[in-house]
Motif scaffolding. Structure first.
Motif, PDB file in Angstrom:
ATOM      1  N   ARG A   6      40.832  25.323  36.492  1.00 43.61           N
ATOM      2  CA  ARG A   6      39.530  25.882  36.827  1.00 43.61           C
ATOM      3  C   ARG A   6      38.505  25.590  35.733  1.00 43.61           C
ATOM      4  NH1 ARG A   6      39.484  32.503  36.221  1.00 43.61           N
ATOM      5  NH2 ARG A   6      39.694  32.525  33.961  1.00 43.61           N
ATOM      6  N   CYS A  37      30.278  26.551  41.978  1.00 38.60           N
ATOM      7  CA  CYS A  37      30.625  26.823  43.387  1.00 38.60           C
ATOM      8  C   CYS A  37      30.154  25.696  44.303  1.00 38.60           C
ATOM      9  CB  CYS A  37      30.040  28.165  43.816  1.00 38.60           C
ATOM     10  SG  CYS A  37      30.802  29.567  43.011  1.00 38.60           S
ATOM     11  N   TRP A  43      27.687  32.652  46.469  1.00 40.58           N
ATOM     12  CA  TRP A  43      28.041  33.581  45.404  1.00 40.58           C
ATOM     13  C   TRP A  43      26.953  34.627  45.178  1.00 40.58           C
ATOM     14  CZ3 TRP A  43      25.288  34.414  40.971  1.00 40.58           C
ATOM     15  CH2 TRP A  43      24.253  33.521  40.709  1.00 40.58           C
ATOM     16  N   HIS A  62      35.384  41.591  48.007  1.00 40.57           N
ATOM     17  CA  HIS A  62      36.028  40.338  47.595  1.00 40.57           C
ATOM     18  C   HIS A  62      36.885  40.539  46.342  1.00 40.57           C
ATOM     19  CE1 HIS A  62      34.421  37.483  50.466  1.00 40.57           C
ATOM     20  NE2 HIS A  62      33.189  37.938  50.268  1.00 40.57           N
ATOM     21  N   GLU A  63      36.380  41.310  45.404  1.00 41.82           N
ATOM     22  CA  GLU A  63      37.120  41.583  44.168  1.00 41.82           C
ATOM     23  C   GLU A  63      38.407  42.344  44.479  1.00 41.82           C
ATOM     24  OE1 GLU A  63      37.255  41.409  39.853  1.00 41.82           O
ATOM     25  OE2 GLU A  63      35.680  40.601  41.113  1.00 41.82           O
ATOM     26  N   ARG A  67      39.966  37.874  45.954  1.00 41.93           N
ATOM     27  CA  ARG A  67      39.341  36.603  46.315  1.00 41.93           C
ATOM     28  C   ARG A  67      38.858  35.886  45.064  1.00 41.93           C
ATOM     29  NH1 ARG A  67      35.945  34.289  50.515  1.00 41.93           N
ATOM     30  NH2 ARG A  67      36.092  32.104  49.933  1.00 41.93           N
ATOM     31  N   ARG A  68      39.041  34.570  45.056  1.00 45.48           N
ATOM     32  CA  ARG A  68      38.571  33.746  43.951  1.00 45.48           C
ATOM     33  C   ARG A  68      37.717  32.614  44.502  1.00 45.48           C
ATOM     34  NH1 ARG A  68      40.780  34.348  38.885  1.00 45.48           N
ATOM     35  NH2 ARG A  68      42.284  36.026  38.779  1.00 45.48           N
ATOM     36  N   GLY A  71      38.500  29.396  41.492  1.00 50.37           N
ATOM     37  CA  GLY A  71      39.340  29.932  40.423  1.00 50.37           C
ATOM     38  C   GLY A  71      38.806  31.177  39.748  1.00 50.37           C
ATOM     39  N   TYR A  72      37.585  31.576  40.041  1.00 50.09           N
ATOM     40  CA  TYR A  72      36.963  32.707  39.353  1.00 50.09           C
ATOM     41  C   TYR A  72      36.764  33.888  40.300  1.00 50.09           C
ATOM     42  CZ  TYR A  72      36.174  29.327  35.695  1.00 50.09           C
ATOM     43  OH  TYR A  72      36.373  28.384  34.709  1.00 50.09           O
ATOM     44  N   THR A  73      36.990  35.086  39.776  1.00 50.09           N
ATOM     45  CA  THR A  73      36.771  36.301  40.561  1.00 50.09           C
ATOM     46  C   THR A  73      35.267  36.540  40.696  1.00 50.09           C
ATOM     47  OG1 THR A  73      36.697  37.791  38.655  1.00 50.09           O
ATOM     48  CG2 THR A  73      38.893  37.339  39.612  1.00 50.09           C
ATOM     49  N   GLU A  76      33.812  37.689  37.389  1.00 53.27           N
ATOM     50  CA  GLU A  76      33.746  36.607  36.404  1.00 53.27           C
ATOM     51  C   GLU A  76      32.553  35.688  36.683  1.00 53.27           C
ATOM     52  OE1 GLU A  76      38.463  36.050  35.175  1.00 53.27           O
ATOM     53  OE2 GLU A  76      37.680  34.978  36.922  1.00 53.27           O
TER      54      GLU A  76
END
Length: 151
Positions: A6, A37, A43, A62-63, A67-68, A71-73, A76
């Motif tokens: 990621r 993204c 996002w 989503h958190e 969900r990512r 690769g990122y929450t 994040e």
């Protein structure tokens, strides 16, 4: 230095955007997270304001679901964008009354923002800053002996 997939992908996208002049802190598709993204603005629906660190209902769902996005929450992603914007010189969240850089798309402004975002990306993955020249050159500054330091 070993990095995660990621992080490698994020760095490559940010590097490409910087050098292709497709990085714009005020555009949700061309900001740091917009580029990470894949130049989408999906996002931005994770919070109620660009630069906010507060997840809204959609972001919290989503958190919670784990969900990512590349690769990122969700949290994040908001943190990455906040670091980028602060590094560029914005007062958060983005608002027409808040402070902003004089030239938001100048290479100097964008470099400062990217540097801050990259430091944070490396912190997320628990590695040293990939932009630190002492790491790239395998260099450790010499320390002065105690007697010289006291004089």
């Amino acid at each position: 230095m070993q990095t995660s997939k990621r992080l490698d992908q994020a760095l490559q996208k940010l590097y490409t955007a910087f050098h292709n002049n497709t990085l714009n802190p005020e555009c949700c598709k061309q900001c740091a997270v917009g580029n990470i993204c894949d130049n989408t603005d999906s996002w931005k629906h994770l919070s109620d304001g660009h630069g906010s660190l507060q997840l809204n209902y959609v972001g919290r769902v989503h958190e919670t679901l784990g969900r990512r996005f590349n690769g990122y929450t969700p949290l994040e992603l908001l943190q990455i964008e906040a670091e980028f914007l602060k590094g560029c010189g914005y007062t958060l969240p983005l608002h027409h009354k808040n402070a902003r850089p004089k030239h938001p798309t100048s290479k100097t402004t964008l470099f400062k923002g990217l540097s801050a975002a990259i430091v944070f990306l490396c912190t997320l993955d628990g590695i040293h800053n990939v932009m630190d020249p002492t790491q790239l050159l395998d260099f450790t500054p010499e320390r002065k002996p105690q007697a010289e330091a006291a004089s």
